[in-house]
Scaffold this motif. Structure first.
Motif, PDB file in Angstrom:
ATOM      1  N   MET A   1      32.529  26.453 -32.477  1.00 19.65           N
ATOM      2  CA  MET A   1      31.738  27.578 -32.054  1.00 19.65           C
ATOM      3  C   MET A   1      31.477  27.432 -30.560  1.00 19.65           C
ATOM      4  SD  MET A   1      27.851  28.789 -33.064  1.00 19.65           S
ATOM      5  CE  MET A   1      27.980  28.433 -34.758  1.00 19.65           C
ATOM      6  N   SER A   2      31.579  28.536 -29.838  1.00 16.18           N
ATOM      7  CA  SER A   2      31.304  28.499 -28.403  1.00 16.18           C
ATOM      8  C   SER A   2      30.198  29.487 -28.060  1.00 16.18           C
ATOM      9  CB  SER A   2      32.570  28.826 -27.609  1.00 16.18           C
ATOM     10  OG  SER A   2      32.990  30.141 -27.877  1.00 16.18           O
ATOM     11  N   VAL A   3      29.542  29.208 -26.968  1.00 11.43           N
ATOM     12  CA  VAL A   3      28.456  30.057 -26.499  1.00 11.43           C
ATOM     13  C   VAL A   3      29.065  31.251 -25.766  1.00 11.43           C
ATOM     14  CG1 VAL A   3      26.441  30.151 -24.996  1.00 11.43           C
ATOM     15  CG2 VAL A   3      26.934  28.070 -26.299  1.00 11.43           C
ATOM     16  N   THR A   4      28.552  32.434 -26.020  1.00 10.92           N
ATOM     17  CA  THR A   4      29.092  33.638 -25.400  1.00 10.92           C
ATOM     18  C   THR A   4      28.676  33.733 -23.934  1.00 10.92           C
ATOM     19  OG1 THR A   4      27.190  35.023 -25.933  1.00 10.92           O
ATOM     20  CG2 THR A   4      28.934  34.866 -27.605  1.00 10.92           C
ATOM     21  N   ALA A   5      29.417  34.525 -23.182  1.00 14.65           N
ATOM     22  CA  ALA A   5      29.096  34.744 -21.770  1.00 14.65           C
ATOM     23  C   ALA A   5      27.722  35.392 -21.626  1.00 14.65           C
ATOM     24  CB  ALA A   5      30.173  35.607 -21.117  1.00 14.65           C
ATOM     25  N   ALA A   6      27.398  36.312 -22.536  1.00 18.39           N
ATOM     26  CA  ALA A   6      26.093  36.977 -22.484  1.00 18.39           C
ATOM     27  C   ALA A   6      24.961  35.976 -22.706  1.00 18.39           C
ATOM     28  CB  ALA A   6      26.027  38.095 -23.521  1.00 18.39           C
ATOM     29  N   SER A   7      25.169  35.041 -23.610  1.00 14.85           N
ATOM     30  CA  SER A   7      24.160  34.020 -23.880  1.00 14.85           C
ATOM     31  C   SER A   7      23.993  33.089 -22.680  1.00 14.85           C
ATOM     32  CB  SER A   7      24.552  33.221 -25.125  1.00 14.85           C
ATOM     33  OG  SER A   7      23.600  32.215 -25.380  1.00 14.85           O
ATOM     34  N   LYS A   8      25.090  32.716 -22.035  1.00 17.92           N
ATOM     35  CA  LYS A   8      25.018  31.872 -20.838  1.00 17.92           C
ATOM     36  C   LYS A   8      24.263  32.595 -19.715  1.00 17.92           C
ATOM     37  CE  LYS A   8      29.273  29.274 -21.597  1.00 17.92           C
ATOM     38  NZ  LYS A   8      30.645  29.020 -21.113  1.00 17.92           N
ATOM     39  N   ALA A   9      24.545  33.886 -19.540  1.00 15.69           N
ATOM     40  CA  ALA A   9      23.865  34.664 -18.504  1.00 15.69           C
ATOM     41  C   ALA A   9      22.373  34.750 -18.786  1.00 15.69           C
ATOM     42  CB  ALA A   9      24.479  36.062 -18.408  1.00 15.69           C
ATOM     43  N   LEU A  10      22.002  34.944 -20.048  1.00  6.32           N
ATOM     44  CA  LEU A  10      20.588  34.999 -20.433  1.00  6.32           C
ATOM     45  C   LEU A  10      19.903  33.666 -20.157  1.00  6.32           C
ATOM     46  CD1 LEU A  10      18.179  36.435 -21.721  1.00  6.32           C
ATOM     47  CD2 LEU A  10      19.049  35.697 -23.949  1.00  6.32           C
ATOM     48  N   ALA A  11      20.563  32.575 -20.508  1.00  9.22           N
ATOM     49  CA  ALA A  11      19.989  31.239 -20.268  1.00  9.22           C
ATOM     50  C   ALA A  11      19.802  31.000 -18.777  1.00  9.22           C
ATOM     51  CB  ALA A  11      20.876  30.168 -20.881  1.00  9.22           C
ATOM     52  N   LEU A  12      20.797  31.372 -17.979  1.00  7.95           N
ATOM     53  CA  LEU A  12      20.703  31.177 -16.533  1.00  7.95           C
ATOM     54  C   LEU A  12      19.570  32.004 -15.940  1.00  7.95           C
ATOM     55  CD1 LEU A  12      21.836  29.847 -13.988  1.00  7.95           C
ATOM     56  CD2 LEU A  12      23.436  31.765 -13.803  1.00  7.95           C
ATOM     57  N   SER A  13      19.445  33.265 -16.350  1.00  7.51           N
ATOM     58  CA  SER A  13      18.376  34.105 -15.801  1.00  7.51           C
ATOM     59  C   SER A  13      17.003  33.589 -16.216  1.00  7.51           C
ATOM     60  CB  SER A  13      18.557  35.570 -16.207  1.00  7.51           C
ATOM     61  OG  SER A  13      18.381  35.734 -17.592  1.00  7.51           O
ATOM     62  N   THR A  14      16.902  33.010 -17.402  1.00  9.33           N
ATOM     63  CA  THR A  14      15.640  32.427 -17.861  1.00  9.33           C
ATOM     64  C   THR A  14      15.270  31.211 -17.017  1.00  9.33           C
ATOM     65  OG1 THR A  14      16.052  33.225 -20.103  1.00  9.33           O
ATOM     66  CG2 THR A  14      14.441  31.451 -19.859  1.00  9.33           C
ATOM     67  N   VAL A  15      16.254  30.375 -16.726  1.00  6.15           N
ATOM     68  CA  VAL A  15      16.015  29.190 -15.888  1.00  6.15           C
ATOM     69  C   VAL A  15      15.606  29.611 -14.477  1.00  6.15           C
ATOM     70  CG1 VAL A  15      17.130  27.206 -14.781  1.00  6.15           C
ATOM     71  CG2 VAL A  15      17.490  27.639 -17.212  1.00  6.15           C
ATOM     72  N   ILE A  16      16.287  30.593 -13.915  1.00 11.91           N
ATOM     73  CA  ILE A  16      15.965  31.068 -12.571  1.00 11.91           C
ATOM     74  C   ILE A  16      14.535  31.604 -12.527  1.00 11.91           C
ATOM     75  CG2 ILE A  16      16.479  32.863 -10.862  1.00 11.91           C
ATOM     76  CD1 ILE A  16      19.472  32.427 -11.617  1.00 11.91           C
ATOM     77  N   ALA A  17      14.170  32.413 -13.515  1.00  7.49           N
ATOM     78  CA  ALA A  17      12.818  32.986 -13.548  1.00  7.49           C
ATOM     79  C   ALA A  17      11.755  31.900 -13.670  1.00  7.49           C
ATOM     80  CB  ALA A  17      12.695  33.985 -14.695  1.00  7.49           C
ATOM     81  N   ALA A  18      12.042  30.860 -14.456  1.00  9.79           N
ATOM     82  CA  ALA A  18      11.053  29.804 -14.693  1.00  9.79           C
ATOM     83  C   ALA A  18      10.965  28.806 -13.543  1.00  9.79           C
ATOM     84  CB  ALA A  18      11.391  29.066 -15.982  1.00  9.79           C
ATOM     85  N   THR A  19      11.983  28.756 -12.710  1.00 10.61           N
ATOM     86  CA  THR A  19      11.989  27.765 -11.637  1.00 10.61           C
ATOM     87  C   THR A  19      11.981  28.438 -10.271  1.00 10.61           C
ATOM     88  OG1 THR A  19      14.416  27.601 -11.773  1.00 10.61           O
ATOM     89  CG2 THR A  19      13.122  25.985 -13.017  1.00 10.61           C
ATOM     90  N   MET A  20      13.132  28.797  -9.790  1.00  9.02           N
ATOM     91  CA  MET A  20      13.270  29.301  -8.423  1.00  9.02           C
ATOM     92  C   MET A  20      12.416  30.540  -8.159  1.00  9.02           C
ATOM     93  SD  MET A  20      16.750  30.055  -6.305  1.00  9.02           S
ATOM     94  CE  MET A  20      17.479  30.962  -7.627  1.00  9.02           C
ATOM     95  N   ASP A  21      12.343  31.459  -9.095  1.00  8.88           N
ATOM     96  CA  ASP A  21      11.557  32.668  -8.876  1.00  8.88           C
ATOM     97  C   ASP A  21      10.055  32.404  -8.879  1.00  8.88           C
ATOM     98  OD1 ASP A  21      13.837  34.175  -8.592  1.00  8.88           O
ATOM     99  OD2 ASP A  21      13.708  35.132 -10.561  1.00  8.88           O
ATOM    100  N   SER A  22       9.645  31.236  -9.384  1.00 10.67           N
ATOM    101  CA  SER A  22       8.210  30.947  -9.430  1.00 10.67           C
ATOM    102  C   SER A  22       7.731  30.110  -8.239  1.00 10.67           C
ATOM    103  CB  SER A  22       7.847  30.246 -10.740  1.00 10.67           C
ATOM    104  OG  SER A  22       8.118  28.859 -10.686  1.00 10.67           O
ATOM    105  N   ILE A  23       8.650  29.680  -7.360  1.00 12.10           N
ATOM    106  CA  ILE A  23       8.261  28.846  -6.218  1.00 12.10           C
ATOM    107  C   ILE A  23       7.347  29.640  -5.282  1.00 12.10           C
ATOM    108  CG2 ILE A  23       9.092  27.681  -4.131  1.00 12.10           C
ATOM    109  CD1 ILE A  23      11.584  26.873  -5.794  1.00 12.10           C
TER     110      ILE A  23
END
Length: 111
Positions: free
Chosen positions: A1-23
């Motif tokens: 089973m592989s992770v979909t591109a949409a799921s990877k994009a969602l994970a990346l945007s979540t990480v960005i919002a929780a880290t870089m966007d909160s600085i």
């Protein structure tokens, strides 16, 4: 089973919002601990995953033998000890009332 591109994009945007966007601040540290905080003078979005933070610290601010710089977010304010440290960098800077300091820090979240 592989992770979909949409799921990877969602994970990346979540990480960005929780880290870089909160600085919200830079922290100047000495051997004794946190000395001073300041909000960015300017924030440039280079790409959705990359931002450049500029901080100008005047000759009357953050004076001491600086040993570290950190970017804080997740509720961080200019009050020492608030929020979450997102990134850190060891430095050796003697800062006193005869000089100002400009810090330009580029942060990138990669997959």
């Amino acid at each position: 089973m592989s992770v979909t591109a949409a799921s990877k994009a969602l994970a990346l945007s979540t990480v960005i919002a929780a880290t870089m966007d909160s600085i919200t601040v830079i922290s100047l540290k000495t051997a004794a601990g946190e000395l001073f905080r300041k909000i960015p003078t300017e924030v440039d979005e280079i790409s959705p995953q990359k931002k450049q933070f500029t901080f100008w610290i005047s000759d009357t601010e953050g004076n001491g033998n600086l040993t570290g710089l950190s970017l804080y977010g997740n509720g961080a304010t200019t009050t020492l000890g608030t929020g979450t440290e997102m990134v850190a960098q060891a430095v050796t800077i003697k800062k006193d009332n005869t000089n100002s300091l400009t810090v330009i820090w580029t942060v990138e979240v990669t997959q």
